[in-house]
Design a protein around this motif. Structure first.
Motif, PDB file in Angstrom:
ATOM      1  N   LEU A 102       1.887   1.900  -3.679  1.00 24.90           N
ATOM      2  CA  LEU A 102       1.088   1.930  -4.087  1.00 24.90           C
ATOM      3  C   LEU A 102       1.285   3.771  -4.393  1.00 24.90           C
ATOM      4  CD1 LEU A 102      -1.850  -0.915  -4.089  1.00 24.90           C
ATOM      5  CD2 LEU A 102       0.136   0.312  -6.224  1.00 24.90           C
ATOM      6  N   HIS A 103       1.485   4.157  -3.203  1.00 24.36           N
ATOM      7  CA  HIS A 103       1.477   5.750  -3.023  1.00 24.36           C
ATOM      8  C   HIS A 103       1.932   6.669  -2.688  1.00 24.36           C
ATOM      9  CE1 HIS A 103      -2.980   6.172  -0.702  1.00 24.36           C
ATOM     10  NE2 HIS A 103      -2.832   4.487  -0.210  1.00 24.36           N
ATOM     11  N   PHE A 104       3.314   6.117  -3.270  1.00 24.02           N
ATOM     12  CA  PHE A 104       4.888   6.612  -3.479  1.00 24.02           C
ATOM     13  C   PHE A 104       4.735   7.187  -4.725  1.00 24.02           C
ATOM     14  CE2 PHE A 104       7.435   5.931   0.298  1.00 24.02           C
ATOM     15  CZ  PHE A 104       7.848   7.519   1.209  1.00 24.02           C
ATOM     16  N   SER A 163       2.527   6.790  -6.754  1.00 26.55           N
ATOM     17  CA  SER A 163       0.487   7.559  -7.775  1.00 26.55           C
ATOM     18  C   SER A 163       0.650   8.913  -6.354  1.00 26.55           C
ATOM     19  CB  SER A 163      -0.651   6.553  -7.060  1.00 26.55           C
ATOM     20  OG  SER A 163      -0.441   6.429  -5.820  1.00 26.55           O
ATOM     21  N   ASP A 164       0.093   8.733  -5.304  1.00 28.48           N
ATOM     22  CA  ASP A 164      -0.477  10.349  -5.496  1.00 28.48           C
ATOM     23  C   ASP A 164       0.604  10.933  -4.615  1.00 28.48           C
ATOM     24  OD1 ASP A 164      -2.739   9.280  -5.020  1.00 28.48           O
ATOM     25  OD2 ASP A 164      -2.353   8.400  -3.014  1.00 28.48           O
ATOM     26  N   PHE A 165       2.115  10.762  -4.005  1.00 26.82           N
ATOM     27  CA  PHE A 165       3.795  11.353  -3.320  1.00 26.82           C
ATOM     28  C   PHE A 165       4.518  11.005  -5.058  1.00 26.82           C
ATOM     29  CE2 PHE A 165       0.293  10.055  -0.119  1.00 26.82           C
ATOM     30  CZ  PHE A 165       0.158  10.859   0.402  1.00 26.82           C
ATOM     31  N   LEU A 183       1.038  -1.165  -0.285  1.00 29.53           N
ATOM     32  CA  LEU A 183      -0.036  -0.058   0.011  1.00 29.53           C
ATOM     33  C   LEU A 183       0.791   1.211   0.285  1.00 29.53           C
ATOM     34  CD1 LEU A 183      -2.695   1.141  -0.372  1.00 29.53           C
ATOM     35  CD2 LEU A 183      -2.277   1.009   2.232  1.00 29.53           C
ATOM     36  N   ILE A 184       2.116   1.242   0.528  1.00 31.06           N
ATOM     37  CA  ILE A 184       2.889   2.522   0.546  1.00 31.06           C
ATOM     38  C   ILE A 184       3.581   3.145  -0.637  1.00 31.06           C
ATOM     39  CG2 ILE A 184       4.972   3.395   1.447  1.00 31.06           C
ATOM     40  CD1 ILE A 184       3.823   1.828   4.591  1.00 31.06           C
TER      41      ILE A 184
END
Length: 206
Positions: A138-140, A142-144, A135-136
């Motif tokens: 994926l956020h790294f 994509s969003d961040f 999950l981290i």
């Protein structure tokens, strides 16, 4: 309150006090080496807070990246800047210390007001568990993604700046028109060349 909750509350208070104390030391101490080591203490204390939040992967990443990479890079940058100059005390330096302490106290008050005024709610979602790493990631990416890449560029700039400052002894203090174009080439220190086969061939016998 159970025993586990009491221990967690005490540990949180200790870690929070360590974060605040070491952060004030980073800002207020005049010795930059001590400030760099105290910055490592701030990172370690924050990793302990992540452990209390059951975020083991984030705590390990905090230690590996911030303590093992960023803080070590800062220490190397300090050691590489070998500019020797006599220390001249700043007139009325205590005014700067008071101003710095006032700014830190104002930021602390602002953050405390924001924390106390925020309606915190305990999440009822199911913990991610072993899927936290996925999950981290994926956020790294994509969003961040943009802040993540900007942090990498910032670290690269700090490393290049430390290397240039460390080798400024090869750059003339007052460059002329002929040396301005070559100021950033930073020539290597001249070395004595030893012909092949002669190294170690001479004996101390007279």
């Amino acid at each position: 309150m159970t025993l586990a909750e009491g221990v967690q509350l005490v540990l949180f208070g200790l870690l929070a006090a360590l974060v605040i104390g070491t952060a004030l030391g980073v800002v207020l101490l005049s010795n930059i080496v001590y400030s760099a080591f105290l910055l490592g203490g701030v990172f370690l204390s924050i990793s302990g807070l992540y452990v209390l939040l059951n975020a083991g992967f984030v705590a390990a990443a905090q230690v590996l990246i911030y303590v093992g990479a960023v803080n070590v890079l800062i220490l190397f940058g300090i050691m590489l800047v070998n500019k020797n100059q006599p220390f001249t005390p700043v007139r009325r330096g205590w005014i700067r210390l008071i101003a710095t302490g006032g700014v830190c106290f104002g930021l602390f008050t602002l953050l405390s007001t924001m924390i106390l005024g925020t309606p915190w709610q305990i999440s009822t979602d199911t913990p991610v568990g072993d899927g936290a790493t996925v999950l981290i990631g994926l956020h790294f990416f994509s969003d961040f993604l943009l802040p993540f890449e900007l942090a990498s560029v910032l670290l690269l700039m700090a490393l290049v700046g430390a290397i240039i400052l460390a080798r400024r002894e090869f750059v003339p203090d007052e460059p002329t028109t002929d040396t301005i174009a070559e100021a950033l080439k930073l020539p290597e220190r001249p070395r004595e060349l030893v012909p092949a086969g002669r190294e170690g061939s001479e004996s101390p016998e007279g």
